[in-house]
Write an enzyme that holds these catalytic residues in place. Structure first.
Site, PDB file in Angstrom:
ATOM      1  N   GLU A 113       0.836  -1.187   0.000  1.00  0.00           N
ATOM      2  CA  GLU A 113       0.000   0.000   0.000  1.00  0.00           C
ATOM      3  C   GLU A 113       0.879   1.248   0.000  1.00  0.00           C
ATOM      4  O   GLU A 113       2.101   1.163   0.150  1.00  0.00           O
ATOM      5  CB  GLU A 113      -0.948  -0.009   1.210  1.00  0.00           C
ATOM      6  CG  GLU A 113      -1.940  -1.156   1.160  1.00  0.00           C
ATOM      7  CD  GLU A 113      -2.951  -1.143   2.303  1.00  0.00           C
ATOM      8  OE1 GLU A 113      -3.914  -1.909   2.232  1.00  0.00           O
ATOM      9  OE2 GLU A 113      -2.758  -0.366   3.259  1.00  0.00           O
ATOM     10  N   HIS A 237      -8.825   9.949   3.275  1.00  0.00           N
ATOM     11  CA  HIS A 237      -8.510   8.868   2.347  1.00  0.00           C
ATOM     12  C   HIS A 237      -8.707   9.383   0.930  1.00  0.00           C
ATOM     13  O   HIS A 237      -9.710  10.021   0.629  1.00  0.00           O
ATOM     14  CB  HIS A 237      -9.415   7.658   2.601  1.00  0.00           C
ATOM     15  CG  HIS A 237      -8.876   6.397   2.013  1.00  0.00           C
ATOM     16  ND1 HIS A 237      -8.900   6.151   0.659  1.00  0.00           N
ATOM     17  CD2 HIS A 237      -8.295   5.317   2.574  1.00  0.00           C
ATOM     18  CE1 HIS A 237      -8.346   4.970   0.426  1.00  0.00           C
ATOM     19  NE2 HIS A 237      -7.980   4.447   1.575  1.00  0.00           N
ATOM     20  N   ARG A 284      -0.848   8.862   1.799  1.00  0.00           N
ATOM     21  CA  ARG A 284      -2.234   9.278   1.601  1.00  0.00           C
ATOM     22  C   ARG A 284      -2.429  10.790   1.568  1.00  0.00           C
ATOM     23  O   ARG A 284      -3.277  11.291   0.828  1.00  0.00           O
ATOM     24  CB  ARG A 284      -3.113   8.681   2.709  1.00  0.00           C
ATOM     25  CG  ARG A 284      -3.322   7.198   2.562  1.00  0.00           C
ATOM     26  CD  ARG A 284      -4.136   6.642   3.704  1.00  0.00           C
ATOM     27  NE  ARG A 284      -4.402   5.227   3.497  1.00  0.00           N
ATOM     28  CZ  ARG A 284      -5.012   4.445   4.370  1.00  0.00           C
ATOM     29  NH1 ARG A 284      -5.424   4.962   5.510  1.00  0.00           N
ATOM     30  NH2 ARG A 284      -5.226   3.175   4.102  1.00  0.00           N
ATOM     31  N   HIS A 345     -10.985  10.047   6.898  1.00  0.00           N
ATOM     32  CA  HIS A 345     -10.831   8.604   7.046  1.00  0.00           C
ATOM     33  C   HIS A 345     -10.302   8.177   8.410  1.00  0.00           C
ATOM     34  O   HIS A 345     -10.695   7.127   8.915  1.00  0.00           O
ATOM     35  CB  HIS A 345      -9.875   8.082   5.963  1.00  0.00           C
ATOM     36  CG  HIS A 345      -9.670   6.609   5.983  1.00  0.00           C
ATOM     37  ND1 HIS A 345     -10.707   5.711   5.841  1.00  0.00           N
ATOM     38  CD2 HIS A 345      -8.546   5.862   6.130  1.00  0.00           C
ATOM     39  CE1 HIS A 345     -10.227   4.475   5.878  1.00  0.00           C
ATOM     40  NE2 HIS A 345      -8.924   4.534   6.076  1.00  0.00           N
ATOM     41  N   ARG A 380      -0.830   8.881   9.174  1.00  0.00           N
ATOM     42  CA  ARG A 380      -0.770   7.437   9.432  1.00  0.00           C
ATOM     43  C   ARG A 380      -0.346   6.682   8.180  1.00  0.00           C
ATOM     44  O   ARG A 380      -0.909   6.864   7.108  1.00  0.00           O
ATOM     45  CB  ARG A 380      -2.137   6.932   9.883  1.00  0.00           C
ATOM     46  CG  ARG A 380      -2.212   5.420  10.049  1.00  0.00           C
ATOM     47  CD  ARG A 380      -3.556   4.994  10.573  1.00  0.00           C
ATOM     48  NE  ARG A 380      -4.620   5.169   9.608  1.00  0.00           N
ATOM     49  CZ  ARG A 380      -4.996   4.244   8.719  1.00  0.00           C
ATOM     50  NH1 ARG A 380      -4.346   3.097   8.656  1.00  0.00           N
ATOM     51  NH2 ARG A 380      -5.998   4.474   7.902  1.00  0.00           N
TER      52      ARG A 380
END
Length: 527
Positions: A113, A237, A284, A345, A380
């Site tokens: 990811e 997100h 992100r 998110h 994060r």
């Protein structure tokens, strides 16, 4: 009044991990669910859990990726603490029956990811959270030392001021909770309380968070005298489904990890090359700002995320949940792109805890998204969130068991007093104020900020706080009123934190201070 050894507020990954660990060391545990069991953020987690599980990877790599994604703000000691405990956490989940995907040779099937330098995401197709929640709930239901209490809405923590022999002690002895079934307020007492209530995503108009993510634990801990930190870092997100009928459906990061590309639907251009050399695998915050910039610049409703070039069999095998959901909406992701927009998110800040999950209030612990543990910093890293829940849920439980004799004992706790309030005849006020908060938070405290927008948001939240405080003082509490009171509190904490940070770092991007300071410093608010 009900008495337990330990009270856990929240039935997600952090809460149930803590409950099972405590129960296995002989403690009688009550676990509160705000609604039905399994209604929290854990069940919604599609992607997976980050852990170093192959020889080509290393703890140092995972630590470095976490520090980079967090824009230098994560606490390295905390990052090491969590990363080094990840493989053991995965092994325990597998023992509980979580059916993680395996390769044909029986090794972990690992995906990748955004922000990760290696494949290290262990998963159950694209429904990892659901599988984890099911396994944890099954184990909790079967354990004789665990009492699950669904439909209990926590209101406030019980402290010295709630005792018959009033004291100024900040010790926590449990909580008051609204029972949705009986419509009564119950007093739940315990030697230790673990807050695992999740984040504050519903402070925003567009969010992938579940309906109950109203920042309850953060607000309760703040009112109990605990420090709150880094609330300005709200993660958006990059890829939430854009659909007028279906709200808040997340398109997992793993779609980009497996080759999905972002395209401007007007120009047909793959635009991430204009923003970051890592393209769609950038962290992100970068991808979300890129999507936001494309949408605003060209007046778009959405951008496209395309995975169709990987072929129908690959897409259906790797993303069955997303495929089934979207085919029902008339979108065949094996043949066409997915319309996506950024949405709130994850809450990266929260209640300050140490490596044992302890807060500033004696007897109160916290774990998961409700906390600021030092793991995430300013942003994060994908799939570190569930990992944090397992590691800190266990850490808090272990500390309670090891220090049982030092924990405060409840004594003569007063029952909830409703003698001076009446039933409300103006429920519409709650819905109106809730809508106002979510709109101005989205418009003024969103992906891109300015000082003027933040000040406008502060003025609005100050006015709404007066209305809500007056309402709370005069009427009997309801679940909606409890949530609204907490939403006002966390919205104020987010705005105050954002106004204090005079730089752009990670998820906090302000046009008035576009540069990043040389030194990374946490924003800490003290009650």
């Amino acid at each position: 009044m009900s008495d337990y050894d330990v009270l856990v507020i929240g039935t997600g990954a952090a809460g149930l991990t803590a409950a099972l660990t405590l129960a296995n060391c002989g403690k009688k545990v009550a676990v509160l669910a705000k609604g039905k069991l399994g209604g929290g953020a854990t069940e919604w987690a599609q992607g997976g859990i980050a852990a170093v599980l192959e020889d080509e990877d290393s703890f140092d790599n995972h630590i470095k990726d976490t520090m980079v994604a967090g824009a230098g703000l994560p606490d390295r000691d905390v990052v090491e603490f969590v990363v080094e405990r990840a493989p053991a956490a995965i092994a325990r989940l597998a023992e509980l029956g979580v059916p993680f995907n395996l390769d044909t040779d029986g090794d972990w099937h690992l995906t990748r990811e955004g922000g990760h330098s290696h494949r290290r995401i262990v998963h159950v197709h694209d429904a990892t959270g659901w599988a984890v929640a099911e396994a944890l709930e099954k184990a909790a239901v079967m354990h004789d030392n665990i009492t699950l209490l669904p439909n209990m809405v926590a209101i406030d923590l019980v402290q010295g001021r709630h005792l018959e022999d009033f004291s100024t002690s900040g010790e926590v002895y449990g909580c008051y909770a609204f029972n949705r079934g009986t419509r009564e307020i119950e007093t739940l007492c315990a030697r230790a309380t673990i807050m695992a209530s999740g984040g504050a995503g519903r402070a925003y108009q567009f969010s992938t968070a579940p309906r109950g993510a109203t920042g309850d634990g953060i607000a309760m801990a703040w009112r109990a005298g605990c420090r709150v930190s880094n609330m300005e870092f709200m993660q958006f997100h990059p890829t939430c489904l854009y659909n007028l009928q279906v709200k808040n459906f997340l398109i997992t990061e793993a779609v980009r990890g497996e080759g999905g590309i972002l395209i401007n639907p007007e120009s047909g251009e793959r635009f991430m090359k204009n923003y970051d050399e890592r393209l769609e695998l950038a962290p992100r915050d970068i991808v979300a700002r890129a999507n936001d910039a494309e949408i605003k610049r060209d007046g778009l409703d959405y951008v496209h995320l395309d995975i169709s070039h990987r072929g129908p069999e690959f897409v259906k095998e790797h993303f069955p949940t997303i495929y089934d959901k979207l085919i029902g909406l008339g979108i065949d992701i094996t043949q066409e792109p997915i319309p996506v927009v950024p949405a709130q998110h994850y809450t990266c800040g929260g209640v300050v805890v140490d490596l044992d999950g302890k807060t500033d209030a004696p007897g109160l612990y916290a774990a998961g998204e409700v906390t600021m543990s030092g793991l995430h910093g300013a942003n994060r890293l994908a799939s570190n969130s569930l990992l944090e829940c397992f590691v800190f849920g266990e850490a808090a439980a272990n500390h309670i068991c090891a220090n049982w004799d030092d924990l405060p004992k409840a004594r003569n706790v007063k029952a909830w007093d409703e003698s001076r309030v009446t039933d409300s005849d103006e429920e519409v006020v709650i819905q109106q104020v809730w809508g106002e908060i979510r709109r101005f938070m989205w418009n003024f405290v969103g992906i891109v900020r300015t000082t003027k927008r933040l000040q406008r948001a502060k003025n609005r939240v100050d006015l709404l706080r007066k209305e809500v405080d007056e309402y709370y003082s005069n009427f009997r509490v309801t679940p909606d009123l409890i949530e609204l009171r907490n939403l006002v509190e966390v919205a104020d904490l987010i705005i105050r934190s954002a106004l204090r940070r005079h730089e752009s770092r990670g998820l906090h991007y302000t046009l008035d201070y576009p540069e990043t300071d040389a030194e990374a410093v946490d924003t800490v608010l003290v009650p």
